[in-house]
Write an enzyme that holds these catalytic residues in place. Structure first.
Site, PDB file in Angstrom:
ATOM      1  N   GLY A  54      -8.192  21.447 -45.593  1.00 51.45           N
ATOM      2  CA  GLY A  54      -8.945  20.288 -45.663  1.00 51.45           C
ATOM      3  C   GLY A  54      -8.544  19.217 -46.644  1.00 51.45           C
ATOM      4  O   GLY A  54      -9.403  18.701 -47.351  1.00 51.45           O
ATOM      5  N   ASN A 100      -7.842  15.915 -46.456  1.00 55.78           N
ATOM      6  CA  ASN A 100      -8.299  14.667 -46.104  1.00 55.78           C
ATOM      7  C   ASN A 100      -9.977  14.794 -46.547  1.00 55.78           C
ATOM      8  O   ASN A 100     -10.525  14.113 -46.763  1.00 55.78           O
ATOM      9  CB  ASN A 100      -8.019  14.271 -44.719  1.00 55.78           C
ATOM     10  CG  ASN A 100      -6.662  13.582 -44.629  1.00 55.78           C
ATOM     11  OD1 ASN A 100      -6.589  12.670 -45.457  1.00 55.78           O
ATOM     12  ND2 ASN A 100      -5.893  13.803 -43.620  1.00 55.78           N
ATOM     13  N   LEU A 122     -11.643  18.416 -27.847  1.00 58.86           N
ATOM     14  CA  LEU A 122     -13.078  18.445 -27.680  1.00 58.86           C
ATOM     15  C   LEU A 122     -13.590  17.961 -26.206  1.00 58.86           C
ATOM     16  O   LEU A 122     -12.695  17.296 -25.850  1.00 58.86           O
ATOM     17  CB  LEU A 122     -13.931  17.491 -28.592  1.00 58.86           C
ATOM     18  CG  LEU A 122     -13.687  17.762 -30.046  1.00 58.86           C
ATOM     19  CD1 LEU A 122     -14.048  16.572 -31.062  1.00 58.86           C
ATOM     20  CD2 LEU A 122     -14.727  19.089 -30.300  1.00 58.86           C
ATOM     21  N   ASN A 153     -11.627  10.228 -35.963  1.00 60.27           N
ATOM     22  CA  ASN A 153     -10.741  11.025 -36.149  1.00 60.27           C
ATOM     23  C   ASN A 153      -9.453  10.418 -36.923  1.00 60.27           C
ATOM     24  O   ASN A 153      -9.587   9.280 -36.869  1.00 60.27           O
ATOM     25  CB  ASN A 153     -10.027  11.677 -34.713  1.00 60.27           C
ATOM     26  CG  ASN A 153      -9.031  12.539 -35.098  1.00 60.27           C
ATOM     27  OD1 ASN A 153      -9.113  13.477 -35.640  1.00 60.27           O
ATOM     28  ND2 ASN A 153      -7.904  12.268 -34.179  1.00 60.27           N
ATOM     29  N   HIS A 175      -5.323  10.806 -37.106  1.00 65.43           N
ATOM     30  CA  HIS A 175      -4.262  11.221 -36.349  1.00 65.43           C
ATOM     31  C   HIS A 175      -2.852  10.720 -36.931  1.00 65.43           C
ATOM     32  O   HIS A 175      -2.765   9.541 -37.509  1.00 65.43           O
ATOM     33  CB  HIS A 175      -4.108  10.790 -34.746  1.00 65.43           C
ATOM     34  CG  HIS A 175      -3.147  11.173 -33.995  1.00 65.43           C
ATOM     35  ND1 HIS A 175      -3.279  12.602 -33.474  1.00 65.43           N
ATOM     36  CD2 HIS A 175      -2.085  10.722 -33.719  1.00 65.43           C
ATOM     37  CE1 HIS A 175      -1.986  12.830 -32.987  1.00 65.43           C
ATOM     38  NE2 HIS A 175      -1.028  11.838 -32.975  1.00 65.43           N
ATOM     39  N   GLU A 196      -2.488   8.869 -45.741  1.00 62.91           N
ATOM     40  CA  GLU A 196      -3.693   9.296 -44.965  1.00 62.91           C
ATOM     41  C   GLU A 196      -4.876   9.385 -46.002  1.00 62.91           C
ATOM     42  O   GLU A 196      -5.844   8.946 -45.941  1.00 62.91           O
ATOM     43  CB  GLU A 196      -3.680  10.604 -44.329  1.00 62.91           C
ATOM     44  CG  GLU A 196      -2.804  10.623 -43.122  1.00 62.91           C
ATOM     45  CD  GLU A 196      -2.847  12.077 -42.390  1.00 62.91           C
ATOM     46  OE1 GLU A 196      -3.578  12.836 -42.792  1.00 62.91           O
ATOM     47  OE2 GLU A 196      -1.707  12.414 -41.864  1.00 62.91           O
TER      48      GLU A 196
END
Length: 245
Positions: free
Chosen positions: A41, A43, A122, A136, A138, A203
């Protein structure tokens, strides 16, 4: 931050910096964020820290994982954040898992649900349940390289730029209206690992920007299904060649 050996510097476009330093819109209210993870985790940690340090009009209501042993759960718990595990292997079908996951998410009454390294595909029903508030990140410049092994794909095709995309989630895998993107150069001698490290750094810059825009009420879907962000003309974070070269 930057890569000294390659004389690269990280720079954020001036208009993004201006937005960060300005006050949120008057209509902004305190919003609840639920973050889904599958591993350490990193991010997620960046979002938690940005939310606190930048005084977002929001709070992290919970961090949830499909793996009980995800290291990110222990980190979040240590920060005083509610955590939960919904192990996907405990459910016979993808639909059953998504139903259980949604029930756990809804216990925390989220305004926004963030996928931060959540490694599950999902179902359409789950995506529709959170339409317009499911986001999200990516590790590619979508629509290029959806799915897994994006850095290896980038190297194999010889692209000269790579990066990440923050987007609203739709039933189509790694597809949806783009909120923001981060771009890095592909350097001679790069491996999938070195490229992944560079992308992860961008990111950690672009994800908090995009989520902050959401909770401040700046980012919204326009009539044509494209994202509009109030006061921001360029939703891009880029690496550029250093001035010393």
């Amino acid at each position: 931050m930057g890569f000294t050996g390659d004389s690269l510097q990280f720079r954020v476009a001036r208009n993004e910096i201006a937005i960060l330093s300005s006050s949120p819109p008057m209509q902004a209210r305190h919003r609840r964020i639920v973050i889904l993870i599958s591993g350490r985790g990193s991010n997620m940690q960046t979002l938690v820290q940005a939310c606190r340090e930048q005084d977002w009009p929001a709070g992290i209501a919970a961090v949830i994982s499909n793996r009980a042993d995800a290291p990110g759960l222990a980190w979040a718990s240590g920060q005083g954040i509610a955590t939960a595990a919904v192990p996907h292997r405990d459910y016979p079908t993808r639909e059953a898992f998504d139903t259980a996951l949604a029930e756990e998410i809804d216990r925390h009454a989220p305004d926004v649900v963030i996928l931060a390294g959540f490694m599950r595909v999902l179902t359409p029903g789950f995506v529709r349940r959170y339409a317009g508030r499911l986001v999200n990140i990516h590790p590619s410049l979508l629509p290029a390289f959806p799915g897994l092994h994006t850095h290896a794909q980038a190297l194999a095709t010889g692209v000269q730029a790579h990066g990440c995309t923050v987007h609203f989630v739709t039933p189509v895998l790694d597809h949806g209206p783009v909120i923001a993107q981060g771009v890095v150069p592909v350097l001679a001698g790069d491996t999938a690992e070195t490229l992944a490290d560079r992308v992860l750094e961008v990111e950690h810059e672009v994800f908090p920007l995009a989520v902050r825009w959401l909770v401040e009420g700046r980012a919204r879907l326009g009539e044509e299904g494209r994202v509009e962000v109030e006061g921001v003309a360029r939703r891009l974070v880029v690496w550029q060649q250093g001035e010393s070269e």
